[in-house]
Motif scaffolding. Structure first.
Motif, PDB file in Angstrom:
ATOM      1  N   SER A 297      11.976  26.951 -20.066  1.00 21.54           N
ATOM      2  CA  SER A 297      11.264  27.147 -21.147  1.00 21.54           C
ATOM      3  C   SER A 297      10.067  27.162 -21.769  1.00 21.54           C
TER       4      SER A 297
ATOM      5  N   PHE B 194       8.714  24.618 -22.987  1.00 19.88           N
ATOM      6  CA  PHE B 194       8.721  24.283 -24.376  1.00 19.88           C
ATOM      7  C   PHE B 194       8.880  22.690 -24.453  1.00 19.88           C
TER       8      PHE B 194
ATOM      9  N   VAL C  87       9.515  19.018 -25.885  1.00 17.03           N
ATOM     10  CA  VAL C  87       9.801  18.352 -27.044  1.00 17.03           C
ATOM     11  C   VAL C  87       9.797  16.833 -26.738  1.00 17.03           C
TER      12      VAL C  87
ATOM     13  N   ASN D 141      13.018  16.566 -23.631  1.00 14.91           N
ATOM     14  CA  ASN D 141      14.096  17.337 -23.320  1.00 14.91           C
ATOM     15  C   ASN D 141      13.939  17.319 -21.740  1.00 14.91           C
TER      16      ASN D 141
ATOM     17  N   GLU E 120      15.540  19.652 -18.947  1.00 13.31           N
ATOM     18  CA  GLU E 120      16.212  21.087 -18.456  1.00 13.31           C
ATOM     19  C   GLU E 120      16.940  20.965 -17.326  1.00 13.31           C
TER      20      GLU E 120
ATOM     21  N   THR F 253      21.121  21.820 -20.479  1.00 14.09           N
ATOM     22  CA  THR F 253      19.810  21.164 -21.021  1.00 14.09           C
ATOM     23  C   THR F 253      20.133  20.037 -22.028  1.00 14.09           C
TER      24      THR F 253
ATOM     25  N   CYS G 270      18.410  17.804 -25.196  1.00 13.57           N
ATOM     26  CA  CYS G 270      17.392  17.841 -26.138  1.00 13.57           C
ATOM     27  C   CYS G 270      16.794  16.388 -26.136  1.00 13.57           C
ATOM     28  N   ALA G 271      15.441  16.267 -26.376  1.00 19.34           N
ATOM     29  CA  ALA G 271      14.695  15.221 -26.483  1.00 19.34           C
ATOM     30  C   ALA G 271      15.426  14.169 -27.501  1.00 19.34           C
ATOM     31  N   GLU G 272      15.915  14.517 -28.586  1.00 20.22           N
ATOM     32  CA  GLU G 272      16.497  13.772 -29.637  1.00 20.22           C
ATOM     33  C   GLU G 272      17.666  13.142 -29.049  1.00 20.22           C
TER      34      GLU G 272
ATOM     35  N   PRO H 241      14.759  19.302 -35.619  1.00 23.70           N
ATOM     36  CA  PRO H 241      15.928  19.353 -34.588  1.00 23.70           C
ATOM     37  C   PRO H 241      17.016  20.262 -34.536  1.00 23.70           C
ATOM     38  N   CYS H 242      17.763  20.631 -33.578  1.00 26.71           N
ATOM     39  CA  CYS H 242      18.779  21.649 -33.304  1.00 26.71           C
ATOM     40  C   CYS H 242      20.074  21.164 -34.104  1.00 26.71           C
TER      41      CYS H 242
ATOM     42  N   CYS I 183      21.701  18.127 -32.035  1.00 22.80           N
ATOM     43  CA  CYS I 183      21.003  16.929 -32.285  1.00 22.80           C
ATOM     44  C   CYS I 183      21.390  16.352 -33.739  1.00 22.80           C
TER      45      CYS I 183
HETATM   46  N1  THU Z   1      14.971  21.279 -27.708  1.00 24.38           N
HETATM   47  C1  THU Z   1      15.069  19.937 -27.965  1.00 24.38           C
HETATM   48  O1  THU Z   1      14.550  19.057 -27.093  1.00 24.38           O
HETATM   49  N2  THU Z   1      15.207  19.481 -29.144  1.00 24.38           N
HETATM   50  C2  THU Z   1      15.554  20.598 -30.132  1.00 24.38           C
HETATM   51  O2  THU Z   1      15.962  19.874 -31.450  1.00 24.38           O
HETATM   52  C3  THU Z   1      15.608  21.838 -30.145  1.00 24.38           C
HETATM   53  C4  THU Z   1      15.308  22.403 -28.611  1.00 24.38           C
HETATM   54  C5  THU Z   1      14.578  21.776 -26.422  1.00 24.38           C
HETATM   55  C6  THU Z   1      15.678  22.196 -25.638  1.00 24.38           C
HETATM   56  C7  THU Z   1      14.879  23.247 -24.655  1.00 24.38           C
HETATM   57  O3  THU Z   1      14.762  22.348 -23.487  1.00 24.38           O
HETATM   58  C8  THU Z   1      13.794  23.771 -25.234  1.00 24.38           C
HETATM   59  O4  THU Z   1      13.719  22.703 -26.388  1.00 24.38           O
HETATM   60  C9  THU Z   1      13.778  25.061 -25.630  1.00 24.38           C
HETATM   61  O5  THU Z   1      15.050  25.189 -26.657  1.00 24.38           O
END
Ligand code: THU
Length: 128
Positions: free
Chosen positions: A22, A24, A26, A42, A44, A51, A53-55, A83-84, A87
């Motif tokens: 990604s 992306f 976090v 995070n 992946e 994957t 997530c960081a949280e 946060p998603c 999480c």
């Molecule tokens: N991601 C997080 O680490 N935390 C979140 O709350 C949302 C998404 C990460 C997952 C993935 O590696 C990247 O962000 C893109 O979705």
């Protein structure tokens, strides 16, 4: 520990994010009630759905150390997004009213909220 200090801890580990798919990154820093800080990034996987997530990495690190009481969490993410859902649910297990600081990629605070604001009427241990 101040909000700014906690954000700085999260910012410091951002470079450890493993996000080759990604691009992306976090990162998160979770402060325990006793003053310990647990970090997460995070992670992946080539099998994308695996994957983490960081949280959730941060909270897993804390629980593995025997720590389950939390004071606040800082998240560093592009634009300071929240946060998603997954999480939020995992955080709710241990800290339903956790204050969450959301900072952008430079470490500037963008928004803050408590977990119960982000996840109202949560399903939790009391629901069983
Ligand atoms: N991601 C997080 O680490 N935390 C979140 O709350 C949302 C998404 C990460 C997952 C993935 O590696 C990247 O962000 C893109 O979705």
């Amino acid at each position: 520990m101040t909000d700014l200090e906690l954000i700085k801890v999260a910012l410091a580990v951002k470079g450890n994010s493993y996000a080759p798919y990604s691009q992306f990154p976090v990162s998160a820093a979770l402060l325990s009630e006793s003053g310990q800080v647990f970090t997460g990034v995070n992670i992946e996987n080539a099998s994308y759905g695996l994957t983490i997530c960081a949280e959730r990495v941060a909270i897993g690190s804390a629980v593995a150390a025997g720590v389950v009481n939390f004071a606040k969490m800082a998240i560093v993410v592009k634009g300071g997004g929240s946060p998603c859902g997954a999480c939020r649910q995992v955080l709710n297990e241990f800290a339903p009213r956790l204050p969450i600081l959301m900072a952008d990629e430079k470490g500037d605070l963008v928004q803050s909220a408590t977990l119960d604001q982000l996840l109202p009427q949560a399903f939790g241990p009391q629901s069983l």
